[in-house]
Design a protein around this motif. Structure first.
Motif, PDB file in Angstrom:
ATOM      1  N   ASN A 121      13.461  -4.258   8.370  1.00  0.00           N
ATOM      2  CA  ASN A 121      14.468  -5.305   8.210  1.00  0.00           C
ATOM      3  C   ASN A 121      15.193  -5.190   6.874  1.00  0.00           C
ATOM      4  OD1 ASN A 121      13.887  -6.591  10.678  1.00  0.00           O
ATOM      5  ND2 ASN A 121      12.140  -7.629   9.767  1.00  0.00           N
ATOM      6  N   SER A 122      14.877  -4.143   6.111  1.00  0.00           N
ATOM      7  CA  SER A 122      15.446  -4.007   4.771  1.00  0.00           C
ATOM      8  C   SER A 122      15.831  -2.546   4.524  1.00  0.00           C
ATOM      9  CB  SER A 122      14.436  -4.516   3.733  1.00  0.00           C
ATOM     10  OG  SER A 122      15.002  -4.571   2.442  1.00  0.00           O
ATOM     11  N   LYS A 123      15.494  -2.024   3.328  1.00  0.00           N
ATOM     12  CA  LYS A 123      15.928  -0.686   2.941  1.00  0.00           C
ATOM     13  C   LYS A 123      15.386   0.411   3.845  1.00  0.00           C
ATOM     14  CE  LYS A 123      16.585  -1.509  -2.023  1.00  0.00           C
ATOM     15  NZ  LYS A 123      16.153  -1.105  -3.389  1.00  0.00           N
ATOM     16  N   VAL A 132       0.843  -1.198   0.000  1.00  0.00           N
ATOM     17  CA  VAL A 132       0.000   0.000   0.000  1.00  0.00           C
ATOM     18  C   VAL A 132       0.880   1.250   0.000  1.00  0.00           C
ATOM     19  CG1 VAL A 132      -1.717   1.319   1.288  1.00  0.00           C
ATOM     20  CG2 VAL A 132      -1.906  -1.164   1.174  1.00  0.00           C
ATOM     21  N   PHE A 133       1.891   1.270   0.847  1.00  0.00           N
ATOM     22  CA  PHE A 133       2.800   2.411   0.893  1.00  0.00           C
ATOM     23  C   PHE A 133       3.637   2.499  -0.379  1.00  0.00           C
ATOM     24  CE2 PHE A 133       1.664   2.300   5.319  1.00  0.00           C
ATOM     25  CZ  PHE A 133       1.795   3.619   5.744  1.00  0.00           C
ATOM     26  N   SER A 134       3.970   1.357  -0.949  1.00  0.00           N
ATOM     27  CA  SER A 134       4.727   1.337  -2.200  1.00  0.00           C
ATOM     28  C   SER A 134       3.905   1.940  -3.335  1.00  0.00           C
ATOM     29  CB  SER A 134       5.138  -0.102  -2.536  1.00  0.00           C
ATOM     30  OG  SER A 134       5.773  -0.165  -3.794  1.00  0.00           O
ATOM     31  N   ASP A 135       2.626   1.553  -3.404  1.00  0.00           N
ATOM     32  CA  ASP A 135       1.750   2.091  -4.459  1.00  0.00           C
ATOM     33  C   ASP A 135       1.568   3.596  -4.298  1.00  0.00           C
ATOM     34  OD1 ASP A 135       1.478  -0.477  -5.374  1.00  0.00           O
ATOM     35  OD2 ASP A 135      -0.475  -0.828  -4.431  1.00  0.00           O
ATOM     36  N   GLU A 136       1.560   4.057  -3.067  1.00  0.00           N
ATOM     37  CA  GLU A 136       1.355   5.478  -2.790  1.00  0.00           C
ATOM     38  C   GLU A 136       2.564   6.311  -3.193  1.00  0.00           C
ATOM     39  OE1 GLU A 136      -0.753   8.816  -1.330  1.00  0.00           O
ATOM     40  OE2 GLU A 136      -1.430   6.741  -1.595  1.00  0.00           O
ATOM     41  N   SER A 137       3.767   5.725  -3.055  1.00  0.00           N
ATOM     42  CA  SER A 137       4.993   6.507  -3.223  1.00  0.00           C
ATOM     43  C   SER A 137       5.795   6.177  -4.469  1.00  0.00           C
ATOM     44  CB  SER A 137       5.903   6.283  -2.007  1.00  0.00           C
ATOM     45  OG  SER A 137       6.290   4.909  -1.941  1.00  0.00           O
ATOM     46  N   GLY A 138       5.592   4.993  -5.020  1.00  0.00           N
ATOM     47  CA  GLY A 138       6.425   4.551  -6.133  1.00  0.00           C
ATOM     48  C   GLY A 138       7.727   3.920  -5.692  1.00  0.00           C
ATOM     49  N   LEU A 139       7.992   3.893  -4.387  1.00  0.00           N
ATOM     50  CA  LEU A 139       9.181   3.224  -3.862  1.00  0.00           C
ATOM     51  C   LEU A 139       8.941   1.723  -3.763  1.00  0.00           C
ATOM     52  CD1 LEU A 139      10.074   5.655  -0.921  1.00  0.00           C
ATOM     53  CD2 LEU A 139      11.237   5.482  -3.131  1.00  0.00           C
ATOM     54  N   ALA A 140      10.016   0.947  -3.768  1.00  0.00           N
ATOM     55  CA  ALA A 140       9.895  -0.500  -3.617  1.00  0.00           C
ATOM     56  C   ALA A 140       9.366  -0.830  -2.223  1.00  0.00           C
ATOM     57  CB  ALA A 140      11.252  -1.162  -3.832  1.00  0.00           C
ATOM     58  N   PRO A 141       8.602  -1.941  -2.084  1.00  0.00           N
ATOM     59  CA  PRO A 141       8.071  -2.313  -0.762  1.00  0.00           C
ATOM     60  C   PRO A 141       9.144  -2.449   0.303  1.00  0.00           C
ATOM     61  CG  PRO A 141       6.999  -3.600  -2.484  1.00  0.00           C
ATOM     62  CD  PRO A 141       8.103  -2.831  -3.147  1.00  0.00           C
ATOM     63  N   ALA A 142      10.382  -2.804  -0.102  1.00  0.00           N
ATOM     64  CA  ALA A 142      11.463  -2.985   0.875  1.00  0.00           C
ATOM     65  C   ALA A 142      11.762  -1.703   1.649  1.00  0.00           C
ATOM     66  CB  ALA A 142      12.731  -3.474   0.175  1.00  0.00           C
ATOM     67  N   CYS A 188      16.183   7.750  15.192  1.00  0.00           N
ATOM     68  CA  CYS A 188      14.811   7.518  14.730  1.00  0.00           C
ATOM     69  C   CYS A 188      13.787   7.681  15.854  1.00  0.00           C
ATOM     70  CB  CYS A 188      14.669   6.136  14.094  1.00  0.00           C
ATOM     71  SG  CYS A 188      14.867   4.755  15.256  1.00  0.00           S
ATOM     72  N   GLY A 189      14.268   7.917  17.080  1.00  0.00           N
ATOM     73  CA  GLY A 189      13.345   8.061  18.199  1.00  0.00           C
ATOM     74  C   GLY A 189      12.585   6.795  18.526  1.00  0.00           C
ATOM     75  N   GLY A 190      13.165   5.647  18.157  1.00  0.00           N
ATOM     76  CA  GLY A 190      12.511   4.362  18.418  1.00  0.00           C
ATOM     77  C   GLY A 190      11.537   3.938  17.349  1.00  0.00           C
ATOM     78  N   GLU A 191      11.397   4.738  16.256  1.00  0.00           N
ATOM     79  CA  GLU A 191      10.418   4.398  15.212  1.00  0.00           C
ATOM     80  C   GLU A 191      10.925   3.332  14.254  1.00  0.00           C
ATOM     81  OE1 GLU A 191       9.269   8.300  13.572  1.00  0.00           O
ATOM     82  OE2 GLU A 191       7.356   7.971  14.607  1.00  0.00           O
ATOM     83  N   ARG A 192      12.228   3.061  14.240  1.00  0.00           N
ATOM     84  CA  ARG A 192      12.854   1.950  13.523  1.00  0.00           C
ATOM     85  C   ARG A 192      13.107   2.226  12.039  1.00  0.00           C
ATOM     86  NH1 ARG A 192       9.922  -3.441  15.977  1.00  0.00           N
ATOM     87  NH2 ARG A 192      11.916  -4.379  15.421  1.00  0.00           N
ATOM     88  N   PHE A 193      12.492   3.266  11.463  1.00  0.00           N
ATOM     89  CA  PHE A 193      12.616   3.527  10.027  1.00  0.00           C
ATOM     90  C   PHE A 193      13.500   4.748   9.761  1.00  0.00           C
ATOM     91  CE2 PHE A 193       8.694   1.163  10.487  1.00  0.00           C
ATOM     92  CZ  PHE A 193       8.751   0.256   9.432  1.00  0.00           C
ATOM     93  N   ASN A 194      14.033   4.805   8.518  1.00  0.00           N
ATOM     94  CA  ASN A 194      14.826   5.967   8.123  1.00  0.00           C
ATOM     95  C   ASN A 194      13.919   7.084   7.610  1.00  0.00           C
ATOM     96  OD1 ASN A 194      14.209   5.322   5.387  1.00  0.00           O
ATOM     97  ND2 ASN A 194      15.985   3.942   5.293  1.00  0.00           N
ATOM     98  N   GLU A 195      14.522   8.246   7.331  1.00  0.00           N
ATOM     99  CA  GLU A 195      13.738   9.424   6.963  1.00  0.00           C
ATOM    100  C   GLU A 195      12.977   9.225   5.657  1.00  0.00           C
ATOM    101  OE1 GLU A 195      16.176  12.868   6.898  1.00  0.00           O
ATOM    102  OE2 GLU A 195      16.577  12.857   9.063  1.00  0.00           O
ATOM    103  N   ARG A 196      13.555   8.538   4.710  1.00  0.00           N
ATOM    104  CA  ARG A 196      12.878   8.360   3.420  1.00  0.00           C
ATOM    105  C   ARG A 196      11.607   7.539   3.586  1.00  0.00           C
ATOM    106  NH1 ARG A 196      15.691   6.505  -2.320  1.00  0.00           N
ATOM    107  NH2 ARG A 196      13.953   7.187  -3.649  1.00  0.00           N
ATOM    108  N   ALA A 197      11.678   6.483   4.380  1.00  0.00           N
ATOM    109  CA  ALA A 197      10.493   5.663   4.618  1.00  0.00           C
ATOM    110  C   ALA A 197       9.422   6.454   5.356  1.00  0.00           C
ATOM    111  CB  ALA A 197      10.867   4.411   5.409  1.00  0.00           C
TER     112      ALA A 197
END
Length: 753
Positions: free
Chosen positions: A543-545, A528-538, A574-583
């Motif tokens: 655990n990935s990109k 769903v997030f991939s379709d919204e952004s055009g980024l790969a699901p990873a 990340c303040g404990g959110e686990r993801f990078n800024e792009r995600a």
């Protein structure tokens, strides 16, 4: 305490009476644990740590201050939670309960022939351990036929283990040793050559290839594997390598000691014809009976200490355990009760003891003994705080704090403070449920057939026959250790494989797995997030990109402190959110992927309502009683009961024909408030009405009362159990004179006092 706001607490201010037994109750997720464990106990522990010198303090776990404006009157606090003992094979019930030193002392003083001082009877000391298994009781064998391909030469890679494949470091060790023809298949090796290839040990090489390490000596393939992967198995090992090792190795009982762990001298030292191995192999109840008729003035103080510990283990319902049982095999509830025993003889007073649902896994008859222990701790001048749902525990409290009104964001408030009698007269959900007598099912559903379990003999079962009706709800009851699980999760599915067992076995994945990944919808959410952004699901996987580069997707940074516990602190980046800024820059309906992981199942179903592959599974998560858990919560933070209900949701989400479903559940209501148990009962009724067959191992009387059929096993635990006490309806069980479960039903339904 003023202004507590830890987790979902809403500015809670509270005064907890000292030297009293206070029970904190409320629906699952209402904030009980946040208040008691994460605020009171955590702040007390932090302040105790701060009292040590800086040298010591820097080597202790660094605990974050809970979100609370002020706290006063705290004392030294002991937290007795349901964390299992670590997987250390050298820890047993005897070592965990501090019985082992006393047993060794007794045998070192009066055992004949004498094996030596106390260490000579210890499987954890070189002077007492079996020399073959080194005190473990088992040895790991390498399957040579599975490991070696005799058709291949060294250059072709004859070792079926990736760590010895051609070109890698360990392959070079035998390829360049100069002892073998690298082009000759292993099947053509002489016996001496094969022995060298497999079992050479620190052999000095006469003419090695220049590429062989100059300072090294040669070890055979099996010798090297034993040293690196068997005796000292790496703590951090990849899943593929672990699976390879599982295929190449097999664990069996030590041929030297037969699993006794100690050496021949310790095994031969006897007291009245029994060795220390015989004593520890007995159940707690059996050993206590043996010591009733035994005395010796030379060791009477040690014997008195053993008796006290055994009595304490009996009083918490653990009489069925043997002292030689590995502590890592105990359930969370069993481990907690062993920890209780450690504190019963303490000379400390004015201590605050914090218990996290100590009645878990206990039959009502055992809960009464637990209550006596809690009262003993209180009467010794201590403050006892208990997070609990069980009506029997609430009933003996001096003070009750009821949290709610709901779970998660709908909870976090104090709904009631007062005595148990006042709680029953209140208008809170807990009060209303406690005031209402239990209703027994008098009109059970008619079964569509039955299956017969013949000569049930797993573990302590005595070889009885029992019919299990189909198309209805069957509750399997009995005291802890009576043989309930042996019957329902071992014998029934063994004889009738169509029954699927949904138990409380550990889920693989730990900190990097969530409810979303277990249910198989994590990829759907990422798409769903991939379709919204055009980024790969990873990019939307921690655990990935999408992982935060600082904490690598964990949400915290771990600092290793050598011999102390590792310390985890929230990741600053990340303040404990686990993801990078792009995600985190991508939003769906205004929510980031990190926001989704903090939502409950109901919220996720609402957010992705147009995607049935996500919403349907989220609805199952809510229906099994996990609506209060964040879908991104790590699996290693879930209780055994929560993990089981998660597995049930996974199982049910894939069901297409309920009439073909035959499911065995092992204590699915663990950790649930009576109101949540009623929701589970409603789900069970819905499944059965759809044609499913449910067999539920349970202590919870709300489930037993709603069952169509009850199989009661007992009458006691261990060797005193394993027999069929009763089979019939709940109403018939309540009238049975010899069943402890029947007595509990009579009391709960108001038919007996």
């Amino acid at each position: 305490m003023v202004g507590a706001a830890t987790n979902n607490l809403r500015d809670v201010s509270l005064e907890v009476p000292k030297k009293a037994l206070t029970v904190f109750t409320g629906v699952s997720g209402s904030g009980k644990s946040s208040l008691v464990l994460d605020t009171i106990a955590a702040e007390a522990q932090r302040l105790v740590n701060d009292s040590y010198p800086s040298f010591v303090r820097n080597r202790l776990p660094q605990l974050a201050a809970p979100e609370v404006q002020s706290m006063s009157g705290l004392t030294f606090t002991a937290l007795i939670d349901q964390r299992r003992f670590t997987g250390n094979a050298r820890s047993t019930v005897s070592t965990a309960s501090d019985t082992a030193p006393l047993l060794r002392l007794v045998f070192s003083r009066i055992g004949e022939p004498n094996a030596g001082y106390s260490p000579a009877y210890s499987f954890n000391d070189p002077s007492g351990m079996c020399p073959v298994c080194e005190g473990l009781g088992t040895v790991v064998d390498i399957d040579i036929d599975e490991l070696i391909d005799p058709e291949k030469s060294i250059d072709e890679g004859p070792v079926r283990f990736s760590q010895f494949r051609p070109g890698v470091y360990r392959w070079k060790r035998f390829a360049y040793c100069g002892l073998f023809d690298r082009e000759k298949p292993l099947k053509d090796y002489t016996d001496d050559e094969m022995d060298l290839f497999l079992y050479a040990d620190q052999l000095k090489l006469p003419n090695p290839d220049p590429r062989f390490p100059k300072t090294a000596r040669f070890d055979g393939v099996v010798t090297r594997m034993r040293d690196v992967y068997v005796k000292n198995r790496p703590s951090k090992i990849s899943k593929p390598v672990r699976e390879e090792l599982d295929r190449l190795t097999a664990q069996r009982v030590c041929p030297e000691c037969g699993g006794a762990r100690v050496n021949a001298a310790a095994r031969a030292s006897l007291i009245d014809g029994r060795s220390i191995v015989d004593w520890t192999a007995m159940s707690v109840a059996e050993l206590r009976r043996l010591l009733d008729g035994f005395s010796d003035a030379r060791v009477e103080p040690a014997l008195a200490g053993i008796r006290r510990t055994l009595d304490a283990l009996l009083s918490v319902g653990l009489g069925y355990l043997s002292l030689d049982r590995e502590s890592s095999t105990l359930s969370g509830g069993e481990a907690q009760r062993v920890k209780i025993v450690r504190h019963l003889g303490s000379a400390l007073t004015d201590v605050t003891y914090v218990f996290d649902e100590p009645s878990t896994g206990l039959h009502p008859a055992d809960v009464q003994r637990l209550n006596q222990l809690l009262i003993r701790l209180r009467d010794a001048g201590n403050t006892v705080l208990v997070v609990e749902h069980h009506p029997q525990v609430i009933r003996v409290a001096d003070h009750v704090v009821d949290m709610g009104p709901g779970a998660g964001s709908r909870g976090g408030e104090v709904q009631f403070e007062g005595t148990p009698a006042e709680l029953r007269q209140s208008d809170t959900l807990t009060g209303r449920l406690l005031a209402r007598p239990l209703r027994l099912a008098h009109a059970p559903r008619r079964p569509s057939g039955e299956v017969l379990v013949e000569r049930a003999s797993a573990h302590n079962l005595a070889g009885f026959d029992a019919a299990v009706p189909l198309g209805v709800l069957t509750a399997v009851t009995g005291v802890a250790g009576s043989g309930k699980s042996s019957f329902a999760t071992d014998e029934l599915p063994r004889q009738h494989p169509e029954f699927a067992v949904v138990g409380q076995d550990p889920l693989r994945g730990g900190v990097r797995s969530t409810s979303l990944s277990v249910l198989g919808v994590a990829d759907d959410v990422r798409r769903v997030f991939s379709d919204e952004s055009g980024l790969a699901p990873a990019w939307f996987s921690f655990n990935s990109k999408g992982a935060c580069p600082a904490c690598r997707g964990k949400g915290y940074i771990t600092t290793e402190l050598a011999f102390l516990d590792d310390v985890a602190t929230p990741c600053d980046e990340c303040g404990g959110e686990r993801f990078n800024e792009r995600a985190l820059s991508v939003r769906v309906e205004g929510r980031t992927i990190a926001d989704v992981l903090t939502m409950t199942a109901e919220e996720v179903a609402r957010l992705f309502g147009d995607r049935d592959e996500i919403a349907a599974k989220m609805r199952w998560l809510d229906r099994v009683g996990l609506g209060y858990v964040a879908v991104g919560q790590s699996l290693d933070t879930l209780s055994g009961g929560e993990k089981q209900r998660l597995l049930l949701a996974k199982h049910l989400s894939g069901v297409t024909d309920l009439s073909r479903e035959r499911i065995v559940l092992d204590e699915p209501t663990t950790g649930l408030h009576p109101g949540d148990v009623d929701r589970i009962n409603a789900l069970f009724a819905e499944l059965v009405e759809g044609g499913a067959t449910l067999v539920v191992v349970e202590h919870n009387l709300r489930v037993v009362a709603e069952a169509d059929h009850v199989i009661d096993i007992g009458p006691g635990a261990g060797v005193d159990g394993g027999r069929l006490v009763f089979a019939g309806t709940p109403a018939e069980l309540a009238a049975h004179p010899d069943s402890l479960t029947g007595l509990a039903l009579r009391i709960a339904s108001g038919a007996a006092e």
